[in-house]
Motif scaffolding. Sequence first.
Motif, PDB file in Angstrom:
ATOM      1  N   ASN A  63       0.835  -1.200   0.000  1.00 22.01           N
ATOM      2  CA  ASN A  63       0.000   0.000   0.000  1.00 22.01           C
ATOM      3  C   ASN A  63       0.867   1.246   0.000  1.00 22.01           C
ATOM      4  O   ASN A  63       0.344   2.363  -0.018  1.00 22.01           O
ATOM      5  CB  ASN A  63      -0.906   0.016   1.246  1.00 22.01           C
ATOM      6  N   SER A  64       2.171   1.058   0.027  1.00 21.54           N
ATOM      7  CA  SER A  64       3.055   2.211   0.133  1.00 21.54           C
ATOM      8  C   SER A  64       3.478   2.729  -1.246  1.00 21.54           C
ATOM      9  O   SER A  64       4.188   2.045  -1.987  1.00 21.54           O
ATOM     10  CB  SER A  64       4.308   1.827   0.941  1.00 21.54           C
ATOM     11  N   TYR A  79       1.562  -6.510 -14.083  1.00 20.17           N
ATOM     12  CA  TYR A  79       0.529  -6.353 -13.046  1.00 20.17           C
ATOM     13  C   TYR A  79      -0.186  -7.680 -12.838  1.00 20.17           C
ATOM     14  O   TYR A  79      -0.635  -8.303 -13.796  1.00 20.17           O
ATOM     15  CB  TYR A  79      -0.427  -5.207 -13.418  1.00 20.17           C
ATOM     16  N   TYR A  80      -0.219  -8.119 -11.604  1.00 21.49           N
ATOM     17  CA  TYR A  80      -0.760  -9.451 -11.292  1.00 21.49           C
ATOM     18  C   TYR A  80      -1.460  -9.426  -9.936  1.00 21.49           C
ATOM     19  O   TYR A  80      -0.898  -8.969  -8.951  1.00 21.49           O
ATOM     20  CB  TYR A  80       0.390 -10.470 -11.252  1.00 21.49           C
ATOM     21  N   GLN A  81      -2.684  -9.912  -9.900  1.00 19.17           N
ATOM     22  CA  GLN A  81      -3.431 -10.006  -8.637  1.00 19.17           C
ATOM     23  C   GLN A  81      -3.513 -11.481  -8.273  1.00 19.17           C
ATOM     24  O   GLN A  81      -4.139 -12.265  -8.992  1.00 19.17           O
ATOM     25  CB  GLN A  81      -4.845  -9.457  -8.827  1.00 19.17           C
ATOM     26  N   ALA A 170      -4.018 -13.514  11.308  1.00 16.52           N
ATOM     27  CA  ALA A 170      -4.600 -12.204  10.973  1.00 16.52           C
ATOM     28  C   ALA A 170      -4.105 -11.714   9.612  1.00 16.52           C
ATOM     29  O   ALA A 170      -4.653 -10.763   9.047  1.00 16.52           O
ATOM     30  CB  ALA A 170      -4.278 -11.187  12.051  1.00 16.52           C
ATOM     31  N   ARG A 171      -3.066 -12.349   9.070  1.00 17.76           N
ATOM     32  CA  ARG A 171      -2.616 -12.002   7.711  1.00 17.76           C
ATOM     33  C   ARG A 171      -3.687 -12.340   6.670  1.00 17.76           C
ATOM     34  O   ARG A 171      -3.664 -11.809   5.564  1.00 17.76           O
ATOM     35  CB  ARG A 171      -1.330 -12.773   7.367  1.00 17.76           C
ATOM     36  N   VAL A 172      -4.575 -13.270   7.030  1.00 12.25           N
ATOM     37  CA  VAL A 172      -5.590 -13.726   6.067  1.00 12.25           C
ATOM     38  C   VAL A 172      -6.956 -13.207   6.534  1.00 12.25           C
ATOM     39  O   VAL A 172      -7.472 -13.653   7.555  1.00 12.25           O
ATOM     40  CB  VAL A 172      -5.603 -15.276   5.997  1.00 12.25           C
ATOM     41  N   PHE A 183      -4.666 -10.640  -1.925  1.00 14.55           N
ATOM     42  CA  PHE A 183      -4.288  -9.343  -1.330  1.00 14.55           C
ATOM     43  C   PHE A 183      -5.194  -8.248  -1.903  1.00 14.55           C
ATOM     44  O   PHE A 183      -5.637  -8.358  -3.050  1.00 14.55           O
ATOM     45  CB  PHE A 183      -2.840  -8.983  -1.679  1.00 14.55           C
ATOM     46  N   THR A 184      -5.406  -7.191  -1.110  1.00 11.83           N
ATOM     47  CA  THR A 184      -6.192  -6.072  -1.638  1.00 11.83           C
ATOM     48  C   THR A 184      -5.358  -4.793  -1.704  1.00 11.83           C
ATOM     49  O   THR A 184      -5.894  -3.706  -1.861  1.00 11.83           O
ATOM     50  CB  THR A 184      -7.440  -5.827  -0.748  1.00 11.83           C
ATOM     51  N   ASP A 185      -4.039  -4.921  -1.611  1.00 13.63           N
ATOM     52  CA  ASP A 185      -3.173  -3.733  -1.608  1.00 13.63           C
ATOM     53  C   ASP A 185      -3.340  -2.922  -2.905  1.00 13.63           C
ATOM     54  O   ASP A 185      -3.671  -3.459  -3.959  1.00 13.63           O
ATOM     55  CB  ASP A 185      -1.693  -4.136  -1.519  1.00 13.63           C
ATOM     56  N   THR A 186      -3.028  -1.635  -2.788  1.00 13.89           N
ATOM     57  CA  THR A 186      -3.139  -0.726  -3.934  1.00 13.89           C
ATOM     58  C   THR A 186      -2.213  -1.150  -5.075  1.00 13.89           C
ATOM     59  O   THR A 186      -2.583  -1.082  -6.236  1.00 13.89           O
ATOM     60  CB  THR A 186      -2.722   0.701  -3.491  1.00 13.89           C
TER      61      THR A 186
END
Length: 380
Positions: A63-64, A79-81, A170-172, A183-186
């Motif tokens: 997210n940074s 780009y890969y999700q 809590a990572r999941v 992951f939902t990071d930007t």
Amino acid sequence: MFDYLIVGAGYAGSVLAERLAQVANKKVLIIDKRNHIAGNAYDYYNEDGILIHKYGPHIFHTNSKDVFDYLSKFTEWHYYQHKVLASVDGQMVPIPINLNTINALYGLSLNSNEVEDFFASKAEDVKQIATSEDVVVSKVGRELYEKFFKGYTKKQWELDPSELDASVTARVPTRTNKDDRYFTDTYQAMPLYGYTKMFEKMLDHPNIKIMLNTDYQDIIDEIRYKKLIFTGPVDEYFNYCYGKLPYRSLEFKFETIDRDQFQQAGTINYPNDYAFTRITEFKHLTGQKHPKTSLVYEYPKAEGDPYYPIPKMENTLLYKKYQALADQLTNTYFVGRLATYKYYNMDQVVAQALTTFKKILTQETTKPSTNGKQILKSKN
Ligand code: FAD
Ligand code: UDP
């Protein structure tokens, strides 16, 4: 005479080498005991020409903006999700648990509001969330905890989730929508030409010398340097004077098969069957086109390379004793996953290294550096 000796050419060491050379015009020697740079993110083309990750699947996410912009100086991106399925009750269902997971598993057709009620009806009332078991049973109840988390965690850590800090599971997250990304990071992307190429660019500077196949213990008395940056295991640095910090290791089994695709998602988790935890198919991650495909199976182990610090109160307390020793050393910095005993992702290590660089710059401008080799108190 080098300004900095950096032990370890992973993210922590390489980011600091690059910043010190490029911005502060320092002369840097970076060494690694392995025969390659890039630390655990090292990737290479196997004998069939498929790009694989030697130390298990690495998916970059953050997210940074600062971290992403920084790494973008050294690579373009694919780009890969990332998507992960879990093999549970004979079905392949999305993990993190989401609306689709519940509907598939129980043959329901709930909507988001209804699945929220479903979770609430199953959730256990946990007064204080302290362990990895608490995190899950307080959100989705014991049945889903046992299907998805208990077995996987026991395999991965050889510990019951009730013995591990909350931060591990809590990572999941748990989701009430249909978002099936891991992951939902930007920012979620893979270096277009691989991690190793990105590190090569980072370290390609006339002020940086690289020495591979070199354990720091073998050269520390031969090299002249002003300051040390250590990114290996902190307990090793202090000769295990308070005892060994526990780490979890893995054995990776690679396989290439003569088929375009093996599985439907980048990773499939096997919480309840087999000795391995998950299978990852690299082409999903890298986007590479190839008639064959390569996989990696992860088998958790107690012995071997230290891959994971084990988040548990007694280990944190032991680390704090080493940290107190580290804090007493002047002109020596401990950075990275092993040197600060933190279960950090790649982006967190980059952020930690960039912060350390700022601290170093401030110190450099406010007080004169020592001349000559520093005495390493711990070694005697
Ligand atoms: P490292 O990469 O471990 O680098 C330390 C280096 O120091 C090593 O190369 C080592 O050889 C060297 N060294 C140690 N001791 C000595 C010595 N005595 N002398 C000389 N050299 C020494 N993060 C993500 O963001 N996404 C992921 O998908 C992801 N997947 C992962 C999967 C696995 C299986 C593992 C183990 C980790 C994963 N990570 C992931 C975490 C990621 O690997 C780390 O955050 C990152 O590599 C840490 O960088 P580092 O520089 O701190 O340590
Ligand atoms: N976990 C689990 N089941 C899963 C996925 C994860 O029990 O299907 C737990 C397990 O304890 C694991 C932790 O959550 O070690 C963190 O998962 P993550 O995928 O982040 O692990 P990593 O990629 O760091 O190995």
